[in-house]
Design a protein around this motif. Structure first.
Motif, PDB file in Angstrom:
ATOM      1  N   PRO A  91       0.794  -1.236   0.000  1.00  0.00           N
ATOM      2  CA  PRO A  91       0.000   0.000   0.000  1.00  0.00           C
ATOM      3  C   PRO A  91       0.823   1.281   0.000  1.00  0.00           C
ATOM      4  CG  PRO A  91      -1.042  -1.586   1.430  1.00  0.00           C
ATOM      5  CD  PRO A  91       0.267  -2.188   1.006  1.00  0.00           C
ATOM      6  N   ALA A  92       1.940   1.315   0.700  1.00  0.00           N
ATOM      7  CA  ALA A  92       2.757   2.534   0.723  1.00  0.00           C
ATOM      8  C   ALA A  92       3.247   2.876  -0.679  1.00  0.00           C
ATOM      9  CB  ALA A  92       3.941   2.357   1.672  1.00  0.00           C
ATOM     10  N   GLU A  93       3.775   1.894  -1.377  1.00  0.00           N
ATOM     11  CA  GLU A  93       4.263   2.114  -2.739  1.00  0.00           C
ATOM     12  C   GLU A  93       3.117   2.428  -3.695  1.00  0.00           C
ATOM     13  OE1 GLU A  93       6.814  -0.267  -6.199  1.00  0.00           O
ATOM     14  OE2 GLU A  93       5.868  -1.382  -4.570  1.00  0.00           O
ATOM     15  N   TYR A  94       2.024   1.669  -3.595  1.00  0.00           N
ATOM     16  CA  TYR A  94       0.895   1.855  -4.504  1.00  0.00           C
ATOM     17  C   TYR A  94       0.225   3.202  -4.294  1.00  0.00           C
ATOM     18  CZ  TYR A  94       1.001  -3.029  -6.126  1.00  0.00           C
ATOM     19  OH  TYR A  94       1.352  -4.217  -6.701  1.00  0.00           O
ATOM     20  N   ALA A  95       0.136   3.639  -3.035  1.00  0.00           N
ATOM     21  CA  ALA A  95      -0.479   4.938  -2.743  1.00  0.00           C
ATOM     22  C   ALA A  95       0.413   6.066  -3.252  1.00  0.00           C
ATOM     23  CB  ALA A  95      -0.714   5.085  -1.254  1.00  0.00           C
ATOM     24  N   SER A 104     -11.531   5.078   0.900  1.00  0.00           N
ATOM     25  CA  SER A 104     -11.951   5.344   2.286  1.00  0.00           C
ATOM     26  C   SER A 104     -13.421   5.707   2.375  1.00  0.00           C
ATOM     27  CB  SER A 104     -11.104   6.466   2.886  1.00  0.00           C
ATOM     28  OG  SER A 104      -9.726   6.153   2.845  1.00  0.00           O
ATOM     29  N   ASP A 105     -13.903   6.516   1.419  1.00  0.00           N
ATOM     30  CA  ASP A 105     -15.297   6.967   1.485  1.00  0.00           C
ATOM     31  C   ASP A 105     -16.283   5.903   1.013  1.00  0.00           C
ATOM     32  OD1 ASP A 105     -14.594   7.019  -1.169  1.00  0.00           O
ATOM     33  OD2 ASP A 105     -15.409   9.023  -1.574  1.00  0.00           O
ATOM     34  N   GLU A 124      -4.120  -0.108   4.572  1.00  0.00           N
ATOM     35  CA  GLU A 124      -3.993   1.290   4.978  1.00  0.00           C
ATOM     36  C   GLU A 124      -2.599   1.860   4.734  1.00  0.00           C
ATOM     37  OE1 GLU A 124      -7.221   1.544   8.653  1.00  0.00           O
ATOM     38  OE2 GLU A 124      -5.169   0.904   9.074  1.00  0.00           O
ATOM     39  N   TYR A 125      -2.590   3.161   4.449  1.00  0.00           N
ATOM     40  CA  TYR A 125      -1.334   3.907   4.401  1.00  0.00           C
ATOM     41  C   TYR A 125      -1.654   5.383   4.634  1.00  0.00           C
ATOM     42  CZ  TYR A 125       3.067   5.959   2.907  1.00  0.00           C
ATOM     43  OH  TYR A 125       4.240   6.676   2.873  1.00  0.00           O
ATOM     44  N   ASN A 126      -0.954   5.986   5.575  1.00  0.00           N
ATOM     45  CA  ASN A 126      -1.132   7.405   5.900  1.00  0.00           C
ATOM     46  C   ASN A 126      -2.591   7.774   6.157  1.00  0.00           C
ATOM     47  OD1 ASN A 126       1.517   8.119   5.975  1.00  0.00           O
ATOM     48  ND2 ASN A 126       1.532   9.226   4.039  1.00  0.00           N
ATOM     49  N   GLY A 127      -3.299   6.891   6.859  1.00  0.00           N
ATOM     50  CA  GLY A 127      -4.667   7.194   7.260  1.00  0.00           C
ATOM     51  C   GLY A 127      -5.730   6.944   6.215  1.00  0.00           C
ATOM     52  N   ALA A 128      -5.339   6.503   5.030  1.00  0.00           N
ATOM     53  CA  ALA A 128      -6.314   6.224   3.963  1.00  0.00           C
ATOM     54  C   ALA A 128      -6.376   4.720   3.714  1.00  0.00           C
ATOM     55  CB  ALA A 128      -5.938   6.956   2.690  1.00  0.00           C
ATOM     56  N   ARG A 129      -7.490   4.284   3.136  1.00  0.00           N
ATOM     57  CA  ARG A 129      -7.667   2.870   2.812  1.00  0.00           C
ATOM     58  C   ARG A 129      -7.724   2.684   1.306  1.00  0.00           C
ATOM     59  NH1 ARG A 129     -11.958   1.705   7.740  1.00  0.00           N
ATOM     60  NH2 ARG A 129     -10.348   1.445   9.348  1.00  0.00           N
ATOM     61  N   TYR A 130      -7.005   1.674   0.838  1.00  0.00           N
ATOM     62  CA  TYR A 130      -6.852   1.464  -0.598  1.00  0.00           C
ATOM     63  C   TYR A 130      -7.453   0.144  -1.060  1.00  0.00           C
ATOM     64  CZ  TYR A 130      -3.992   5.593  -0.459  1.00  0.00           C
ATOM     65  OH  TYR A 130      -3.584   6.902  -0.289  1.00  0.00           O
TER      66      TYR A 130
END
Length: 410
Positions: A91-95, A104-105, A124-130
């Motif tokens: 997720p970190a790389e993909y985000a 997230s919404d 999750e990464y940096n408070g968002a969901r992917y």
């Protein structure tokens, strides 16, 4: 009459064209090993399409080792996939590189409250969901009950040192030549085994400043333990070439007393048609280290997300939500445990898997993460090489890890 026939034909063709235009075609990328089987994923997808006749989902399966590359390659060429399976380490790389949509919404209150809290860290990464967590997994210690009984061992090991002692007793008794089998090929598989041991020995990958911390303490002790088991002849030397399916094959053939592997092996080894150890398979959380940990586990979970280049993000999310839903996960709980809290109160999920559920209830609560960094893939590659060098005796564990840290640029 001919005029009417032509008109009718034109109308029919127009209807067919409109129907074809209205139909949505999705492309989804999955992996071809571990967790849900390809047949299971196809069955889930067929059920989804039966409920959504205006949507066609084209499935592609690749080995885990090709999953990330396929996803990135498709993104670079302007798209191709609408939904993709991704590892907890991505997720970190993909985000950062806009590979996945921030959904997230789209997370409903029912999803928020129903999914096991720890499972959300998978996406999750940096408070968002992917995406949605889908495969909730860690590596467990599998053991052959019959072999342990033959060696006079009453219970599986509680610590890694006890595992070595039990393996030596089994080897000395002539029950099996190499009692332990691992997935130590130069791939992400070896990082998963190393992470399990690092967590047991109280190690860290990175310190609070993001600098390598695996060169000393628990990180070093974990690799030293791996090397020691090879030197003592209790680990199968071919482990340095094995992936998880090789481990399953060796264990299922009755050629090992112990194996570290994912959830999916439990049912296949204990009841699979090709297993020689049916009914003999026990499972427990991976051991701990006296004075440091009671048990060990690493986060090997995976999620499903919608790509940023998808032309049909709403339909792709609907597909993701469907196959990660509780009814579907409960129906296919044989090879992968559900992400939903209340599933573990459902006899259809737990019956016949009580021992696995008991192990999971302990292990899933202490899953240790691999580093969350956009540069994870580069760090993992360096560590894979370092671990292989140590396992093959090319470098000492200390030198191998120090070289990886120096090359990481962190």
């Amino acid at each position: 009459m001919r005029h009417l026939t032509t008109t009718a034909l034109a109308g029919a063709l127009a209807w067919v064209a409109a129907a074809a235009e209205a139909e949505t075609a999705l492309n989804a990328l999955f992996m071809s090993q571990a967790a849900y089987s390809e047949a299971d994923v196809r069955a889930m997808t067929e059920a989804y399409m039966a409920e959504h006749p205006d949507v066609t989902v084209n499935l592609e399966f690749v080995p885990y080792e090709g999953l990330r590359d396929k996803t990135l390659l498709a993104q670079g060429s302007g798209g191709g996939y609408d939904a993709v399976l991704f590892d907890v380490i991505w997720p970190a790389e993909y985000a950062t590189n806009n590979i996945l949509l921030d959904v997230s919404d789209r997370i409903t209150p029912e999803m928020e409250s129903g999914v096991l809290p720890g499972a959300w860290s998978t996406v999750e990464y940096n408070g968002a969901r992917y995406g949605m967590p889908w495969i909730l997994d860690t590596k467990y210690l599998f053991y052959n009950r019959s072999m342990l009984e033959q060696a006079g061992i009453e219970a599986p090991p509680r610590t890694w040192s006890e595992l070595s002692e039990q393996a030596k007793a089994i080897k000395d008794a002539g029950i099996v030549e190499f009692p332990i089998v691992w997935s130590w090929a130069q791939a992400e598989a070896v990082i998963c085994d190393y992470t399990t041991l690092l967590s047991a020995f109280g190690g860290k990958f990175l310190d609070d400043q993001g600098k390598p911390a695996f060169t000393t303490d628990g990180g070093l002790q974990a690799l030293e333990y791996m090397v020691q088991t090879l030197e003592e002849g209790i680990s199968n030397p071919n482990s340095v070439e094995y992936l998880e399916e090789d481990v399953r094959r060796v264990f299922s053939n009755g050629e090992a007393a112990f194996a570290l592997n994912w959830t999916y092996m439990y049912n296949l080894a204990n009841a699979g048609d090709d297993s020689a150890v049916k009914g003999q398979v026990g499972v427990a959380p991976a051991p701990g280290v006296d004075g440091v940990s009671e048990l060990s586990a690493m986060n090997g979970s995976m999620g499903l997300g919608v790509t940023a280049t998808s032309q049909h993000p709403d339909e792709a999310w609907d597909f993701v939500a469907y196959i990660t839903s509780q009814p579907i996960q409960n129906d296919y709980a044989e090879l992968s445990l559900p992400i939903w809290s209340s599933s573990y109160e459902d006899p259809a999920v737990t019956e016949g898997r009580e021992e696995l559920i008991a192990a999971a209830s302990k292990a899933l609560a202490v899953m240790y993460p691999r580093p969350t960094t956009p540069a994870y893939n580069e760090l993992s590659t360096l560590l894979q090489v370092a671990i292989q060098e140590a396992l093959l005796g090319v470098s000492s564990p200390a030198d191998a890890l120090a070289n990886a840290a120096a090359s990481s640029g962190l």
